[in-house]
Design a protein around this motif. Structure first.
Motif, PDB file in Angstrom:
ATOM      1  N   GLN A  96      34.710  52.494  35.924  1.00 49.55           N
ATOM      2  CA  GLN A  96      35.350  52.124  37.179  1.00 49.55           C
ATOM      3  C   GLN A  96      35.209  50.627  37.437  1.00 49.55           C
ATOM      4  N   TYR A  97      33.998  50.125  37.196  1.00 48.20           N
ATOM      5  CA  TYR A  97      33.773  48.691  37.424  1.00 48.20           C
ATOM      6  C   TYR A  97      34.648  47.853  36.492  1.00 48.20           C
ATOM      7  N   SER A  98      34.712  48.253  35.241  1.00 50.56           N
ATOM      8  CA  SER A  98      35.527  47.510  34.283  1.00 50.56           C
ATOM      9  C   SER A  98      37.005  47.542  34.655  1.00 50.56           C
ATOM     10  N   ARG A  99      37.448  48.694  35.124  1.00 49.84           N
ATOM     11  CA  ARG A  99      38.853  48.806  35.477  1.00 49.84           C
ATOM     12  C   ARG A  99      39.191  47.891  36.651  1.00 49.84           C
ATOM     13  N   PHE A 100      38.329  47.910  37.663  1.00 46.32           N
ATOM     14  CA  PHE A 100      38.576  47.054  38.822  1.00 46.32           C
ATOM     15  C   PHE A 100      38.608  45.594  38.406  1.00 46.32           C
ATOM     16  N   ARG A 101      37.668  45.195  37.581  1.00 46.12           N
ATOM     17  CA  ARG A 101      37.592  43.787  37.200  1.00 46.12           C
ATOM     18  C   ARG A 101      38.767  43.406  36.308  1.00 46.12           C
ATOM     19  N   ALA A 102      39.209  44.334  35.472  1.00 46.14           N
ATOM     20  CA  ALA A 102      40.352  44.037  34.621  1.00 46.14           C
ATOM     21  C   ALA A 102      41.606  43.824  35.457  1.00 46.14           C
ATOM     22  N   GLY A 103      41.794  44.675  36.457  1.00 47.68           N
ATOM     23  CA  GLY A 103      42.929  44.497  37.344  1.00 47.68           C
ATOM     24  C   GLY A 103      42.859  43.170  38.074  1.00 47.68           C
ATOM     25  N   LEU A 104      41.668  42.815  38.460  1.00 42.77           N
ATOM     26  CA  LEU A 104      41.486  41.543  39.158  1.00 42.77           C
ATOM     27  C   LEU A 104      41.774  40.361  38.237  1.00 42.77           C
ATOM     28  N   GLU A 105      41.314  40.462  37.009  1.00 37.36           N
ATOM     29  CA  GLU A 105      41.524  39.343  36.074  1.00 37.36           C
ATOM     30  C   GLU A 105      43.005  39.115  35.821  1.00 37.36           C
ATOM     31  N   ALA A 106      43.770  40.199  35.733  1.00 36.69           N
ATOM     32  CA  ALA A 106      45.210  40.041  35.530  1.00 36.69           C
ATOM     33  C   ALA A 106      45.839  39.281  36.681  1.00 36.69           C
ATOM     34  N   LEU A 107      45.414  39.602  37.909  1.00 33.29           N
ATOM     35  CA  LEU A 107      45.960  38.926  39.074  1.00 33.29           C
ATOM     36  C   LEU A 107      45.476  37.478  39.151  1.00 33.29           C
ATOM     37  N   LEU A 108      44.262  37.255  38.690  1.00 36.67           N
ATOM     38  CA  LEU A 108      43.736  35.884  38.719  1.00 36.67           C
ATOM     39  C   LEU A 108      44.523  34.981  37.777  1.00 36.67           C
ATOM     40  N   ILE A 109      44.907  35.532  36.637  1.00 35.03           N
ATOM     41  CA  ILE A 109      45.692  34.741  35.685  1.00 35.03           C
ATOM     42  C   ILE A 109      47.018  34.338  36.305  1.00 35.03           C
ATOM     43  N   GLU A 110      47.638  35.292  37.007  1.00 38.05           N
ATOM     44  CA  GLU A 110      48.889  34.974  37.700  1.00 38.05           C
ATOM     45  C   GLU A 110      48.707  33.818  38.679  1.00 38.05           C
ATOM     46  N   ASN A 111      47.483  33.706  39.202  1.00 38.32           N
ATOM     47  CA  ASN A 111      47.229  32.691  40.216  1.00 38.32           C
ATOM     48  C   ASN A 111      46.642  31.410  39.627  1.00 38.32           C
ATOM     49  N   GLY A 112      46.736  31.281  38.329  1.00 43.39           N
ATOM     50  CA  GLY A 112      46.368  30.016  37.710  1.00 43.39           C
ATOM     51  C   GLY A 112      44.886  29.787  37.515  1.00 43.39           C
ATOM     52  N   ALA A 113      44.104  30.874  37.465  1.00 41.76           N
ATOM     53  CA  ALA A 113      42.683  30.693  37.198  1.00 41.76           C
ATOM     54  C   ALA A 113      42.483  30.219  35.760  1.00 41.76           C
ATOM     55  N   GLN A 114      41.484  29.367  35.558  1.00 44.77           N
ATOM     56  CA  GLN A 114      41.191  28.873  34.224  1.00 44.77           C
ATOM     57  C   GLN A 114      40.676  30.023  33.346  1.00 44.77           C
ATOM     58  N   PRO A 115      41.272  30.216  32.176  1.00 46.72           N
ATOM     59  CA  PRO A 115      40.816  31.307  31.298  1.00 46.72           C
ATOM     60  C   PRO A 115      39.331  31.221  30.981  1.00 46.72           C
ATOM     61  N   ALA A 116      38.834  30.011  30.822  1.00 44.65           N
ATOM     62  CA  ALA A 116      37.418  29.860  30.465  1.00 44.65           C
ATOM     63  C   ALA A 116      36.502  30.360  31.572  1.00 44.65           C
ATOM     64  N   ALA A 117      36.995  30.297  32.800  1.00 41.71           N
ATOM     65  CA  ALA A 117      36.164  30.708  33.933  1.00 41.71           C
ATOM     66  C   ALA A 117      36.549  32.092  34.443  1.00 41.71           C
ATOM     67  N   LEU A 118      37.444  32.759  33.714  1.00 45.53           N
ATOM     68  CA  LEU A 118      38.016  34.000  34.241  1.00 45.53           C
ATOM     69  C   LEU A 118      36.949  35.051  34.522  1.00 45.53           C
ATOM     70  N   ARG A 119      36.099  35.258  33.533  1.00 41.63           N
ATOM     71  CA  ARG A 119      35.067  36.287  33.702  1.00 41.63           C
ATOM     72  C   ARG A 119      34.188  35.981  34.899  1.00 41.63           C
ATOM     73  N   ARG A 120      33.767  34.746  35.001  1.00 39.22           N
ATOM     74  CA  ARG A 120      32.867  34.363  36.086  1.00 39.22           C
ATOM     75  C   ARG A 120      33.533  34.540  37.443  1.00 39.22           C
ATOM     76  N   ILE A 121      34.786  34.103  37.550  1.00 40.94           N
ATOM     77  CA  ILE A 121      35.486  34.238  38.826  1.00 40.94           C
ATOM     78  C   ILE A 121      35.691  35.705  39.180  1.00 40.94           C
ATOM     79  N   ALA A 122      36.081  36.480  38.198  1.00 37.90           N
ATOM     80  CA  ALA A 122      36.333  37.907  38.462  1.00 37.90           C
ATOM     81  C   ALA A 122      35.054  38.606  38.909  1.00 37.90           C
ATOM     82  N   ILE A 123      33.946  38.282  38.281  1.00 42.44           N
ATOM     83  CA  ILE A 123      32.673  38.894  38.688  1.00 42.44           C
ATOM     84  C   ILE A 123      32.319  38.478  40.106  1.00 42.44           C
ATOM     85  N   ALA A 124      32.515  37.212  40.405  1.00 45.40           N
ATOM     86  CA  ALA A 124      32.173  36.732  41.749  1.00 45.40           C
ATOM     87  C   ALA A 124      33.035  37.398  42.810  1.00 45.40           C
TER      88      ALA A 124
END
Lengths: 201, 201
Positions: B133-161
């Motif tokens: 469940q946690y992985s699914r939520f974070r994966a969905g979030l990461e996809a949306l973060l990419i759309e919003n121009g988040a840096q790929p290198a910081a993606l994991r960190r931002i998604a966790i935060a």
DNA sequence: TCGCTTGCTGAACGATCGTATAACAAGCCC
DNA sequence: GGGCTTGTTATACGATCGTTCAGCAAGCGA
């Protein structure tokens, strides 16, 4: 031949402290479901009836255990801040990261906390303890945020956000430690601080 | 005079779904401690033995309930994103704030979740469900973060935060709703988003 | 309409729960 | 050393727990 005493009388306050400690150990080891009167009494090396004698019921003992664990966490945070030196930024970082490193980031502590949460809705005095603990943590955080130049108008919002960030990281860290690398959660919290503080400027 | 049937046979899948729904209601109303076989069977209007017949044991039923509630939450989040239109920022905000508004920000849902958490340490299949469940939520979030121009290198960190921020706000919102004004938690999460996304730039 | 499959019931079991209580004894006071 | 306070034990009680299982019966197919 003198037989040794079958049991030792203890000062009521000391005995209560011993029972609270035993309750915390059982909660950590077996979770809320395993924290029965008999299990706690066995852990403390006394008879089951003694819990009723000193606390009236097992719920009161669990509430007292909540209060004590909460106190220990608060003291650990205060010590971390005191050990960080005079620099405001270092003090804030110490307050935030201490929750995400041992001994506070401990999956056994989570079992204790979950047991308390499961009582929040059912028992109002537990709910009151929770609110006090949350308020205390946020008040400590707000004091450190002021030192770091947070805008007073945004203080409440920033403090709530940082508290939520720490709580969420702490929760996931305890639930599945393998998700994070060593110290990763603390690093994420630390790196997110300046961004959250600057909101509203 | 024809007597009406004492019970109705049901399709096994439908019956299982009915038992899962009853389990969720009992968990929400009475918490983990009250979710006994008899209470769930009474809620579902069947005999206690039927739970053993369909699920083997009550733990399996609770795990199945976890999986189903989790599924509903994920679907609600997806619907919120779909309803937000094409704008990337609006989609991200919908994903984040939906967790902090009804029906997901619901103190009854917290009771259900706490019951699951209390089983994470004891039962490994529950732990696996949580991780999924946690992985699914974070994966969905990461996809949306990419759309919003988040840096790929910081993606994991931002998604966790961001995940931690939402979880922490959700937890406190459910534990003591009176702490927040109407919609305040969602607003705090929304206002914190740009700051968290911009970290690492 | 009859038989068969099987969803379903309801009682029973042993274990464990929280609490109450009577008896015991440790250790202080006089 | 004898009495007294009271911390402590041990037992018992009723309630409730999860699980089992023999048997009933609903509803379909022949």
């Amino acid at each position: 031949m003198a037989s040794q005493p079958a049991f030792r009388r203890s000062d009521p306050d000391q005995r209560r402290a011993s029972l609270i400690a035993a309750c915390a150990r059982v909660l950590a080891r077996e979770g809320a479901a395993g924290a029965s009167v008999r299990a706690i009494a066995l852990e403390a090396g006394v008879s089951p009836g003694l819990i009723g004698h000193h606390f009236g019921g097992v719920d009161t003992l669990i509430a007292a255990t909540y209060a004590q664990v909460e106190e220990q966490v608060a003291e650990a945070l205060d010590r971390a801040v005191a050990a960080a030196g005079p620099d405001p930024r270092a003090r804030l970082e110490a307050y935030v990261t201490a929750s995400l490193l041992p001994p506070i980031a401990d999956s056994e502590l989570l079992s204790t906390w979950i047991a308390f949460w499961s009582l929040v809705r059912a028992r109002s005095e537990i709910a009151r303890l929770h609110d006090e603990q949350y308020s205390r943590f946020r008040a400590g955080l707000e004091a450190l945020l002021i030192e770091n130049g947070a805008q007073p108008a945004a203080l409440r919002r920033i403090a709530i956000a940082v508290t939520a960030l720490v709580d969420g990281l702490w929760l996931e860290l305890c639930l599945s430690p393998q998700t994070f690398a060593e110290g990763e959660a603390a690093a994420i919290a630390r790196d997110s601080l300046p961004a959250l503080i600057s909101t509203g400027r």
